[in-house]
Design an enzyme around this catalytic site. Structure first.
Site, PDB file in Angstrom:
ATOM      1  N   TYR A   1       0.839  -1.209   0.000  1.00  0.00           N
ATOM      2  CA  TYR A   1       0.000   0.000   0.000  1.00  0.00           C
ATOM      3  C   TYR A   1       0.872   1.258   0.000  1.00  0.00           C
ATOM      4  CZ  TYR A   1      -3.406   3.416   1.833  1.00  0.00           C
ATOM      5  OH  TYR A   1      -4.206   4.514   2.010  1.00  0.00           O
TER       6      TYR A   1
HETATM    7  N1  LIG Z   1      -9.432   5.589   5.645  1.00  0.00           N
HETATM    8  C1  LIG Z   1      -8.197   5.922   5.975  1.00  0.00           C
HETATM    9  O1  LIG Z   1      -7.777   5.793   7.145  1.00  0.00           O
HETATM   10  C2  LIG Z   1      -7.268   6.493   4.934  1.00  0.00           C
HETATM   11  C3  LIG Z   1      -6.069   7.064   5.359  1.00  0.00           C
HETATM   12  C4  LIG Z   1      -5.196   7.589   4.413  1.00  0.00           C
HETATM   13  C5  LIG Z   1      -5.542   7.548   3.075  1.00  0.00           C
HETATM   14  N2  LIG Z   1      -6.719   6.982   2.684  1.00  0.00           N
HETATM   15  C6  LIG Z   1      -7.035   6.963   1.257  1.00  0.00           C
HETATM   16  O2  LIG Z   1      -8.249   7.626   1.070  1.00  0.00           O
HETATM   17  C7  LIG Z   1      -8.848   7.178  -0.148  1.00  0.00           C
HETATM   18  C8  LIG Z   1     -10.331   6.926   0.078  1.00  0.00           C
HETATM   19  O3  LIG Z   1     -10.451   5.846   0.983  1.00  0.00           O
HETATM   20  P1  LIG Z   1     -11.659   5.672   2.011  1.00  0.00           P
HETATM   21  O4  LIG Z   1     -11.046   5.467   3.333  1.00  0.00           O
HETATM   22  O5  LIG Z   1     -12.675   6.728   1.813  1.00  0.00           O
HETATM   23  O6  LIG Z   1     -12.194   4.239   1.546  1.00  0.00           O
HETATM   24  P2  LIG Z   1     -13.562   3.683   0.970  1.00  0.00           P
HETATM   25  O7  LIG Z   1     -14.714   4.231   1.719  1.00  0.00           O
HETATM   26  O8  LIG Z   1     -13.395   2.200   0.914  1.00  0.00           O
HETATM   27  O9  LIG Z   1     -13.606   4.262  -0.524  1.00  0.00           O
HETATM   28  C9  LIG Z   1     -12.805   3.742  -1.553  1.00  0.00           C
HETATM   29  C10 LIG Z   1     -13.348   4.243  -2.869  1.00  0.00           C
HETATM   30  O10 LIG Z   1     -12.468   3.804  -3.931  1.00  0.00           O
HETATM   31  C11 LIG Z   1     -13.272   3.263  -4.976  1.00  0.00           C
HETATM   32  N3  LIG Z   1     -12.560   2.239  -5.732  1.00  0.00           N
HETATM   33  C12 LIG Z   1     -11.873   1.177  -5.239  1.00  0.00           C
HETATM   34  N4  LIG Z   1     -11.392   0.436  -6.247  1.00  0.00           N
HETATM   35  C13 LIG Z   1     -11.798   1.043  -7.409  1.00  0.00           C
HETATM   36  C14 LIG Z   1     -11.611   0.757  -8.778  1.00  0.00           C
HETATM   37  N5  LIG Z   1     -10.912  -0.318  -9.191  1.00  0.00           N
HETATM   38  N6  LIG Z   1     -12.136   1.604  -9.691  1.00  0.00           N
HETATM   39  C15 LIG Z   1     -12.849   2.686  -9.288  1.00  0.00           C
HETATM   40  N7  LIG Z   1     -13.066   3.017  -8.000  1.00  0.00           N
HETATM   41  C16 LIG Z   1     -12.532   2.185  -7.075  1.00  0.00           C
HETATM   42  C17 LIG Z   1     -14.466   2.663  -4.260  1.00  0.00           C
HETATM   43  O11 LIG Z   1     -15.512   2.565  -5.198  1.00  0.00           O
HETATM   44  P3  LIG Z   1     -16.343   1.188  -5.365  1.00  0.00           P
HETATM   45  O12 LIG Z   1     -16.755   0.833  -3.988  1.00  0.00           O
HETATM   46  O13 LIG Z   1     -17.452   1.526  -6.257  1.00  0.00           O
HETATM   47  O14 LIG Z   1     -15.392   0.224  -5.925  1.00  0.00           O
HETATM   48  C18 LIG Z   1     -14.735   3.693  -3.177  1.00  0.00           C
HETATM   49  O15 LIG Z   1     -15.540   4.727  -3.674  1.00  0.00           O
HETATM   50  C19 LIG Z   1      -8.056   5.955  -0.579  1.00  0.00           C
HETATM   51  O16 LIG Z   1      -7.181   6.278  -1.629  1.00  0.00           O
HETATM   52  C20 LIG Z   1      -7.274   5.601   0.667  1.00  0.00           C
HETATM   53  O17 LIG Z   1      -6.075   4.925   0.359  1.00  0.00           O
HETATM   54  C21 LIG Z   1      -7.595   6.465   3.587  1.00  0.00           C
END
Ligand SMILES: NC(=O)c1ccc[n+]([C@@H]2O[C@H](COP(=O)([O-])OP(=O)(O)OC[C@H]3O[C@@H](n4cnc5c(N)ncnc54)[C@H](OP(=O)(O)O)[C@@H]3O)[C@@H](O)[C@H]2O)c1
Length: 292
Positions: free
Chosen positions: A179
């Site tokens: 990651y």
């Molecule tokens: N949560 C944390 O603690 C955290 C911390 C640092 C950074 N981040 C980053 O923040 C970002 C958002 O994450 P989140 O925590 O909000 O997670 P989340 O709620 O699981 O959202 C992930 C999103 O990515 C989309 N996605 C995944 N695979 C995809 C694909 N192949 N094509 C198109 N869309 C895709 C999903 O859409 P579908 O469901 O429709 O596939 C969903 O809308 C990510 O890049 C993550 O690495 C998160």
């Protein structure tokens, strides 16, 4: 509040509270807009008067968020796209073509879609596909999409790209090898790309979030008890990154971790190793490691 604000955001909030957002009347494409940080960002951006282009993989989800935005009087369009389909003429190329045909231009791009994998090395020896799928969604997809939109941004001499990455880029936290490597690749690619596009008024921001409580972080039991931000708080940070266009947005612990990695790398290894031993793999990671 100040801790999370850039000087420009502070100046706008305090000195010109009634000034319209620079996002008003602009077109903003948000990937991963069906959940968590992406959905909250899309809603916040629409509330500032932008047209939001919602991209996600699950078929009905972008349309659901579009309806949510339209019900509040905002403007949005929904696109289903698997961002890992980066082949020539594949889903990402088709998305770029459709979006440019239908909207003429994208002013702001938020590369938010992503996938986190937290699994120790000892559970990963037979799981090279974890590396491949991390790179596919966290690096190759966003780069392909950005490359597709950059020519029109540079031609129009306006554009800004926000990458949602992680403080792991600075911390280099154990159990997140695939990651963090994939997010670091996007962070560094954008940093170098931004130096080429700077003269065309096309810029990049890497937002390095710590823990945000979303569906992505939910499977890790240890995180449920830890302090983290809500998707709406994280979205407010993304909006400020869009409005103010800083180079990076980091947390204070992230910056401290980065400096420690530079000045005392072995001490940093020892500290992270100790911490890592206190935080085992989640049950979900252990269970999926047993599957092929
Ligand atoms: N949560 C944390 O603690 C955290 C911390 C640092 C950074 N981040 C980053 O923040 C970002 C958002 O994450 P989140 O925590 O909000 O997670 P989340 O709620 O699981 O959202 C992930 C999103 O990515 C989309 N996605 C995944 N695979 C995809 C694909 N192949 N094509 C198109 N869309 C895709 C999903 O859409 P579908 O469901 O429709 O596939 C969903 O809308 C990510 O890049 C993550 O690495 C998160």
């Amino acid at each position: 509040m100040l801790l999370f604000e850039t000087p420009k955001a502070w100046a706008r909030r305090v000195l010109r509270p009634a000034a319209p957002s620079p996002l008003a009347g602009r077109t903003v494409l948000v990937t991963g807009a069906s959940s968590g940080i992406g959905e909250a960002t899309a809603v916040a951006v629409a509330a500032r008067g932008a047209t939001v282009l919602l991209v996600a993989r699950r078929a009905d989800e972008p349309a659901r968020v579009r309806e949510r935005i339209e019900a509040s009087g905002g403007r949005a369009a929904a696109y289903v796209c698997d961002l890992t389909d980066v082949a020539d003429g594949g889903a990402v190329d088709l998305l770029v073509k459709r979006v440019l045909d239908e909207h003429g231009a994208v002013d702001y791009l938020v590369n938010n879609a992503g996938r986190s994998i937290r699994r120790s090395l000892s559970l990963s020896y037979d799981r090279f596909h974890d590396v491949e799928r991390s790179m596919a969604i966290n690096f190759l997809g966003p780069v392909r999409l950005t490359l597709g939109l950059l020519p029109s941004m540079r031609e129009r001499r306006f554009g800004h790209v926000v990458n949602v990455v992680t403080w792991g880029v600075q911390m280099k936290a154990p159990k997140f090898t695939a990651y963090i490597a994939s997010k670091t690749a996007l962070d560094v690619w954008s940093r170098a790309a931004g130096r080429e596009t700077y003269g065309d008024n096309v810029t990049f921001t890497n937002v390095r979030f710590a823990l945000v409580h979303t569906p992505m972080s939910a499977p890790t039991e240890a995180y449920r008890r830890l302090p983290g931000r809500s998707p709406e708080e994280a979205a407010a940070t993304v909006v400020r990154a869009l409005e103010d266009r800083p180079v990076t947005v980091s947390t204070l612990p992230g910056r401290v971790g980065e400096v420690l990695n530079l000045v005392a790398p072995r001490l940093s290894d020892a500290a992270f190793h100790r911490l890592d031993r206190r935080m085992p793999d989640s049950r979900a990671a252990q269970a999926s490691a047993r599957k092929p």
